[in-house]
Design a protein around this motif. Sequence first.
Motif, PDB file in Angstrom:
ATOM      1  N   PHE A   1       0.872  -1.175   0.000  1.00 12.57           N
ATOM      2  CA  PHE A   1       0.000   0.000   0.000  1.00 12.57           C
ATOM      3  C   PHE A   1       0.904   1.219   0.000  1.00 12.57           C
ATOM      4  CE2 PHE A   1      -2.510   3.416   1.745  1.00 12.57           C
ATOM      5  CZ  PHE A   1      -3.760   3.223   1.203  1.00 12.57           C
ATOM      6  N   VAL A   2       0.776   2.080  -1.015  1.00 11.04           N
ATOM      7  CA  VAL A   2       1.636   3.246  -1.186  1.00 11.04           C
ATOM      8  C   VAL A   2       0.766   4.499  -1.102  1.00 11.04           C
ATOM      9  CG1 VAL A   2       3.239   4.456  -2.714  1.00 11.04           C
ATOM     10  CG2 VAL A   2       3.241   1.946  -2.624  1.00 11.04           C
ATOM     11  N   GLY A   3       1.231   5.486  -0.344  1.00  9.89           N
ATOM     12  CA  GLY A   3       0.484   6.724  -0.219  1.00  9.89           C
ATOM     13  C   GLY A   3       1.392   7.942  -0.221  1.00  9.89           C
ATOM     14  N   VAL A   4       0.868   9.062  -0.736  1.00 11.65           N
ATOM     15  CA  VAL A   4       1.565  10.353  -0.722  1.00 11.65           C
ATOM     16  C   VAL A   4       0.580  11.377  -0.152  1.00 11.65           C
ATOM     17  CG1 VAL A   4       2.679  12.152  -2.064  1.00 11.65           C
ATOM     18  CG2 VAL A   4       3.015   9.741  -2.684  1.00 11.65           C
ATOM     19  N   LEU A   5       0.912  11.962   1.004  1.00 12.45           N
ATOM     20  CA  LEU A   5       0.031  12.885   1.711  1.00 12.45           C
ATOM     21  C   LEU A   5       0.611  14.289   1.638  1.00 12.45           C
ATOM     22  CD1 LEU A   5      -2.347  13.528   3.625  1.00 12.45           C
ATOM     23  CD2 LEU A   5      -0.831  12.922   5.533  1.00 12.45           C
ATOM     24  N   ASN A   6      -0.190  15.231   1.086  1.00 12.08           N
ATOM     25  CA  ASN A   6       0.190  16.641   1.052  1.00 12.08           C
ATOM     26  C   ASN A   6      -0.084  17.225   2.434  1.00 12.08           C
ATOM     27  OD1 ASN A   6       0.345  19.468   0.686  1.00 12.08           O
ATOM     28  ND2 ASN A   6      -0.161  19.243  -1.493  1.00 12.08           N
ATOM     29  N   LEU A   7       0.985  17.564   3.149  1.00 12.25           N
ATOM     30  CA  LEU A   7       0.837  18.044   4.515  1.00 12.25           C
ATOM     31  C   LEU A   7       0.304  19.465   4.575  1.00 12.25           C
ATOM     32  CD1 LEU A   7       4.087  16.570   6.119  1.00 12.25           C
ATOM     33  CD2 LEU A   7       1.764  15.642   6.133  1.00 12.25           C
ATOM     34  N   THR A   8       0.201  20.124   3.428  1.00 16.61           N
ATOM     35  CA  THR A   8      -0.341  21.494   3.386  1.00 16.61           C
ATOM     36  C   THR A   8      -1.852  21.476   3.205  1.00 16.61           C
ATOM     37  OG1 THR A   8       1.730  22.295   2.432  1.00 16.61           O
ATOM     38  CG2 THR A   8      -0.196  23.732   2.231  1.00 16.61           C
ATOM     39  N   THR A   9      -2.370  20.541   2.369  1.00 20.49           N
ATOM     40  CA  THR A   9      -3.796  20.503   2.045  1.00 20.49           C
ATOM     41  C   THR A   9      -4.524  19.328   2.681  1.00 20.49           C
ATOM     42  OG1 THR A   9      -3.428  19.183   0.055  1.00 20.49           O
ATOM     43  CG2 THR A   9      -3.298  21.581  -0.167  1.00 20.49           C
ATOM     44  N   GLY A  10      -3.784  18.312   3.131  1.00 18.66           N
ATOM     45  CA  GLY A  10      -4.428  17.109   3.692  1.00 18.66           C
ATOM     46  C   GLY A  10      -4.923  16.158   2.637  1.00 18.66           C
ATOM     47  N   LEU A  11      -4.527  16.360   1.366  1.00 17.43           N
ATOM     48  CA  LEU A  11      -4.966  15.480   0.292  1.00 17.43           C
ATOM     49  C   LEU A  11      -4.050  14.249   0.243  1.00 17.43           C
ATOM     50  CD1 LEU A  11      -6.780  14.907  -2.158  1.00 17.43           C
ATOM     51  CD2 LEU A  11      -5.107  16.145  -3.576  1.00 17.43           C
ATOM     52  N   LEU A  12      -4.685  13.070   0.315  1.00 16.09           N
ATOM     53  CA  LEU A  12      -3.935  11.809   0.271  1.00 16.09           C
ATOM     54  C   LEU A  12      -4.197  11.120  -1.059  1.00 16.09           C
ATOM     55  CD1 LEU A  12      -2.303   9.437   1.538  1.00 16.09           C
ATOM     56  CD2 LEU A  12      -4.483   8.572   2.436  1.00 16.09           C
ATOM     57  N   ASN A  13      -3.124  10.850  -1.807  1.00 14.85           N
ATOM     58  CA  ASN A  13      -3.187  10.017  -3.007  1.00 14.85           C
ATOM     59  C   ASN A  13      -2.610   8.654  -2.647  1.00 14.85           C
ATOM     60  OD1 ASN A  13      -4.196  11.929  -4.978  1.00 14.85           O
ATOM     61  ND2 ASN A  13      -2.248  12.999  -4.706  1.00 14.85           N
ATOM     62  N   TYR A  14      -3.359   7.601  -2.936  1.00 16.24           N
ATOM     63  CA  TYR A  14      -2.887   6.281  -2.517  1.00 16.24           C
ATOM     64  C   TYR A  14      -3.221   5.232  -3.572  1.00 16.24           C
ATOM     65  CZ  TYR A  14      -7.788   5.537  -1.176  1.00 16.24           C
ATOM     66  OH  TYR A  14      -9.141   5.414  -1.178  1.00 16.24           O
ATOM     67  N   CYS A  15      -2.523   4.099  -3.490  1.00 17.53           N
ATOM     68  CA  CYS A  15      -2.731   2.971  -4.402  1.00 17.53           C
ATOM     69  C   CYS A  15      -2.527   1.687  -3.602  1.00 17.53           C
ATOM     70  CB  CYS A  15      -1.760   3.026  -5.578  1.00 17.53           C
ATOM     71  SG  CYS A  15      -1.903   1.604  -6.701  1.00 17.53           S
ATOM     72  N   ASN A  16      -3.459   0.761  -3.751  1.00 14.80           N
ATOM     73  CA  ASN A  16      -3.383  -0.522  -3.040  1.00 14.80           C
ATOM     74  C   ASN A  16      -2.994  -1.623  -4.027  1.00 14.80           C
ATOM     75  OD1 ASN A  16      -3.652  -2.461  -0.985  1.00 14.80           O
ATOM     76  ND2 ASN A  16      -5.730  -2.924  -1.663  1.00 14.80           N
ATOM     77  N   ALA A  17      -1.776  -2.173  -3.885  1.00 10.45           N
ATOM     78  CA  ALA A  17      -1.283  -3.242  -4.762  1.00 10.45           C
ATOM     79  C   ALA A  17      -1.463  -4.577  -4.068  1.00 10.45           C
ATOM     80  CB  ALA A  17       0.184  -2.998  -5.114  1.00 10.45           C
ATOM     81  N   GLY A  18      -2.707  -5.047  -3.989  1.00 13.86           N
ATOM     82  CA  GLY A  18      -2.998  -6.367  -3.434  1.00 13.86           C
ATOM     83  C   GLY A  18      -2.847  -6.481  -1.939  1.00 13.86           C
TER      84      GLY A  18
END
Length: 606
Positions: free
Chosen positions: A470-487
């Motif tokens: 499970f990979v995620g990138v969280l923008n600490l300025t806006t709180g927007l989390l982009n994530y991808c679940n690889a199984g």
Amino acid sequence: MFRFKRLISSLSFRINITLFIILGILGGTFVKGLTYVVKRVNNGYNCVMITRRISRAVDEQMLHMESAIKAGAFASQTKKLTEGNSRTFCDSIRSLVNADTVYIMSRNGANDIISKKAQEVWTTNNTLWTEPYLTHGNITHMTLLTPLSNKKGVTYAILCAEISMKWLKEIVRRESISERTAVNILSRENKYIFSSDSTLATLRADSSVRMKLDQVNIIDSKFGFNLSDQGSTSTVDIERLGWTTRVETPVDDYDAITIIVMIMTYTMMTLLFLSMALCIILTLRWYLHPLRTIADATEEISHGNFDVTLPKIKQHTDIRQLRDSFVQMQQALKQYIQDLRYTTEQKVSIERDISIAATIQQGMLPNEIGEREDIDVCGILRPAKTIGGDIYDYFIRKVTDKTTGQRDEYLFFCIGDVSGKGVPAALLMTVTGHLFRNISRRTTNVAKICSSINIDLAEGNNENMFCTTFVGVLNLTTGLLNYCNAGHNAPIILHDGKAEFLNVTTNLPFGIEPDMKYQVETLHLNKGDILFLYTDGVTEAENLQKELFGNDATIKALSAASNSSNMKTLIANVTAAVNNFADGAEQSDDMTILAIKIKCDYQHNT
């Protein structure tokens, strides 16, 4: 020539020949008197064995067909059956069990027997066989009905396999000792499933036949068969199916030597050999004297003195050959001890290397980011063995937007579980961690990060290993989390003290398909939200009764720990709940946890 003359002139040889002559006379007289008994008892014994073999073969064949069809029904839970793939599914089941027809039934069957049994399957949710029935061509058939259930365990249809009972004829032919052996197999409701007399197929057994079967059962409890002037009869109940197998063998059908003959022969041979042993002991006592010195030397060897010298024997006798064999054994043991010392040293060296590797592995885990006002991050990795195959990583990197020039901080994080355990999994874990770090330092695009890691792991993956991540990138300025679940296991999100699984799209794990296109999802996090990531070492932790901790217990433990002062305390509370459940059971899988808590407000959350 000289050796032969010495052999026939020896007292030992003469005594042995005399005893063997006596054995032949006694044995011939004794066996001749038992010929009649052997024929009759052997006939009964063969009847019992044929009955048992047929019953066992029928039970195994029926169990094989049940297991295969149940496995197919279970496999259907993994994918939704449609009109298109149902035919393929039924064809695969039909070829697997050699059935005449396989179909999926909603409620009513092809005939009253099948319909009646189908109602019972709907009621009990069990796999059941119908009673035998005749189809076109007067062929006996039976139908196996097993429920088809969805992932929630709800039965939505019945899988029916219509199977011809022709294979019973092959079993009977294979297990019978002659074509005159009469075999009858009756169902639970006393219908003939198979009979050497084909006219009895699917007819209900009359009272006279049932009376005979009951009588044979009484005799079976004592001897296993019933003797008569016509031959022998034996009956065996196939308890799992509720069937009865009855075999009749003619009086003149029998094998060679049976158990009774063997017991009597062994008794005679034992008495004879005791007499021979007494004579041989007296005659060969002087001949075996050197064995005493060999025994003393062997005792020294047993105490670890492998350099002791065995006595030399000049005569070309069996004892000299024995002495030479002991010398070879002495040298072999000496070499074995040396090899064992070397192997032990190598094992100690390998264990030391693994211990160092475990230290290095723990040293590769991310450093704590320290006390921050916007976020709290903590993780643990507890391998089941010295080194493990789980991974978690996180770091914060500042990124400047090329369009607006705004400089934001991003939290890059991942958690993964490599297939397998031990050194191979640890190596793949190390590679995955380095790839995540290196690629994430060049981009904030989660899809690109996942695709790049997947391509690098898939190339040269001859061992077909993979890593669920499970990979995620969280923008600490806006709180927007982009994530991808690889199984990987779906993370759990806590909001206002309520824990629930995050709705994620599952992609293929890394290392399987290099051309996989990974789907990225987004989520806005608010102050107080906690993202809890874990591996299956948490949900699949076992106790002494082999019960699993499970998803519900994980949600409950996390909800109870939601008021923890920081993420380190939260993780400690969850792991304590897992340990209490395990109750001392050995850890069966690596346990890894990563917890992220939002501590500040964001203005642009939606």
